[in-house]
Motif scaffolding. Sequence first.
Motif, mmCIF file in Angstrom:
data_model
loop_
_atom_site.group_PDB
_atom_site.id
_atom_site.type_symbol
_atom_site.label_atom_id
_atom_site.label_comp_id
_atom_site.label_asym_id
_atom_site.label_seq_id
_atom_site.Cartn_x
_atom_site.Cartn_y
_atom_site.Cartn_z
ATOM 1 N N UNK A 124 -32.617 5.256 56.309
ATOM 2 C CA UNK A 124 -31.735 6.480 56.294
ATOM 3 C C UNK A 124 -32.903 7.591 55.675
ATOM 4 N N UNK A 125 -32.391 8.397 55.035
ATOM 5 C CA UNK A 125 -33.151 10.193 55.015
ATOM 6 C C UNK A 125 -32.369 10.168 53.926
ATOM 7 N N UNK A 126 -32.376 10.529 52.411
ATOM 8 C CA UNK A 126 -31.983 10.882 51.715
ATOM 9 C C UNK A 126 -32.180 12.173 51.146
ATOM 10 N N UNK A 127 -31.922 12.880 50.674
ATOM 11 C CA UNK A 127 -32.150 14.393 50.100
ATOM 12 C C UNK A 127 -31.718 15.033 48.576
ATOM 13 N N UNK A 128 -32.459 14.316 47.460
ATOM 14 C CA UNK A 128 -31.820 15.045 46.161
ATOM 15 C C UNK A 128 -32.563 15.967 45.861
ATOM 16 N N UNK A 135 -35.061 16.254 37.156
ATOM 17 C CA UNK A 135 -36.092 14.688 37.379
ATOM 18 C C UNK A 135 -36.023 14.504 38.880
ATOM 19 N N UNK A 136 -36.061 15.265 39.278
ATOM 20 C CA UNK A 136 -36.329 15.206 40.869
ATOM 21 C C UNK A 136 -37.779 14.571 41.490
ATOM 22 N N UNK A 137 -38.812 15.464 40.282
ATOM 23 C CA UNK A 137 -39.913 13.810 41.338
ATOM 24 C C UNK A 137 -40.159 12.712 40.485
ATOM 25 N N UNK A 138 -39.662 12.559 39.339
ATOM 26 C CA UNK A 138 -39.705 11.163 38.315
ATOM 27 C C UNK A 138 -38.909 10.715 38.811
ATOM 28 N N UNK A 139 -38.092 10.575 39.936
ATOM 29 C CA UNK A 139 -37.489 9.843 40.625
ATOM 30 C C UNK A 139 -38.347 9.464 41.909
ATOM 31 N N UNK A 140 -38.645 10.793 42.811
ATOM 32 C CA UNK A 140 -39.284 9.887 43.482
ATOM 33 C C UNK A 140 -40.964 9.335 42.982
ATOM 34 N N UNK A 141 -41.419 9.882 42.030
ATOM 35 C CA UNK A 141 -42.634 8.621 41.565
ATOM 36 C C UNK A 141 -41.718 7.164 41.345
ATOM 37 N N UNK A 142 -40.894 7.271 41.036
ATOM 38 C CA UNK A 142 -40.413 6.140 40.594
ATOM 39 C C UNK A 142 -40.095 5.268 41.844
ATOM 40 N N UNK A 143 -39.466 5.850 42.502
ATOM 41 C CA UNK A 143 -38.629 5.522 44.220
ATOM 42 C C UNK A 143 -40.307 4.695 44.637
ATOM 43 N N UNK A 144 -41.047 5.678 44.689
ATOM 44 C CA UNK A 144 -42.664 4.824 45.316
ATOM 45 C C UNK A 144 -43.085 3.665 44.313
ATOM 46 N N UNK A 163 -44.691 6.596 51.071
ATOM 47 C CA UNK A 163 -45.554 7.780 51.578
ATOM 48 C C UNK A 163 -45.296 8.934 50.973
ATOM 49 N N UNK A 164 -46.039 9.778 49.281
ATOM 50 C CA UNK A 164 -45.629 10.817 48.648
ATOM 51 C C UNK A 164 -46.243 12.128 48.793
ATOM 52 N N UNK A 165 -44.695 13.186 49.618
ATOM 53 C CA UNK A 165 -45.728 14.667 50.379
ATOM 54 C C UNK A 165 -45.466 15.354 49.073
ATOM 55 N N UNK A 166 -46.539 16.290 48.767
ATOM 56 C CA UNK A 166 -46.664 16.394 48.177
ATOM 57 C C UNK A 166 -46.639 18.223 48.440
ATOM 58 N N UNK A 167 -45.618 18.827 48.944
ATOM 59 C CA UNK A 167 -46.388 20.846 48.626
ATOM 60 C C UNK A 167 -46.281 21.594 48.185
ATOM 61 N N UNK A 168 -47.092 21.025 46.208
ATOM 62 C CA UNK A 168 -46.968 22.061 45.392
ATOM 63 C C UNK A 168 -48.177 21.357 44.488
ATOM 64 N N UNK A 169 -48.852 20.628 45.186
ATOM 65 C CA UNK A 169 -49.750 19.849 44.610
ATOM 66 C C UNK A 169 -49.998 19.876 42.978
ATOM 67 N N UNK A 170 -48.680 19.125 42.717
ATOM 68 C CA UNK A 170 -48.435 18.790 41.011
ATOM 69 C C UNK A 170 -48.491 17.205 41.234
ATOM 70 N N UNK A 171 -48.895 17.172 42.265
ATOM 71 C CA UNK A 171 -48.717 15.249 41.864
ATOM 72 C C UNK A 171 -49.426 14.370 40.914
#
Length: 201
Positions: A124-128, A135-144, A163-171
């Motif tokens: 499914x697609x989940x939007x946070x 903590x959105x980025x933290x959650x994304x990294x944790x899920x990865x 797959x982690x898509x970083x549109x802000x170049x802060x990965x």
Amino acid sequence: LSYNQAIDVLVRAPFAASGSFSSAMAKKPLSRFQIDEEVLNRLHNSGLTTAEQLLEASEPHLMLASDLCLRDVRQLISTVATRVAPRLRSAANLALSRASASSFLPLRLPSLDEALGGGLSRGTLTEVVGPAGAGKTQLGLTMCAVCGLPESMGGLGEGTGALFLDTERRFSAARLTEIARAQVSMNLEKHGGAPLAAGLL
């Protein structure tokens, strides 16, 4: 709706989105659809041998190929389409079937996992959403990191990934590595898998 519009909406449209009739039944020969033998032979002689070819043909073309009147051609289309079109399912039925068969990827936050019924539902697609610093980025990294764990530890298992898509170049690969090590250590302690530590850490 006119007859042609109804056929386009109910029969042709679902398949047209993918560029072709994707149903396995659409590839079946017309001989499997209980069509009159004489009509079947005429269709074959005109190069129409599968349900896919018949449903993609125009009504005038089918009239010429089958030597049938418009009414009979429409009945022929309806007969074949009924066998080929996917069975309609309501959103409620889809949700129930997904809930009974799906598995979850835990967020590692007990209260949130409980509220979500086990975590994020796979497939499914989940939007946070939330303000900056929530903590959105933290959650994304944790899920990865969780995705990379063995299935026995709640991950996706071998041969999968994230797959982690970083549109802000802060990965930050360093931060992801730090989180991954913490997740592995926590799960090894929980599952008593000390001998596995060297391979995962």
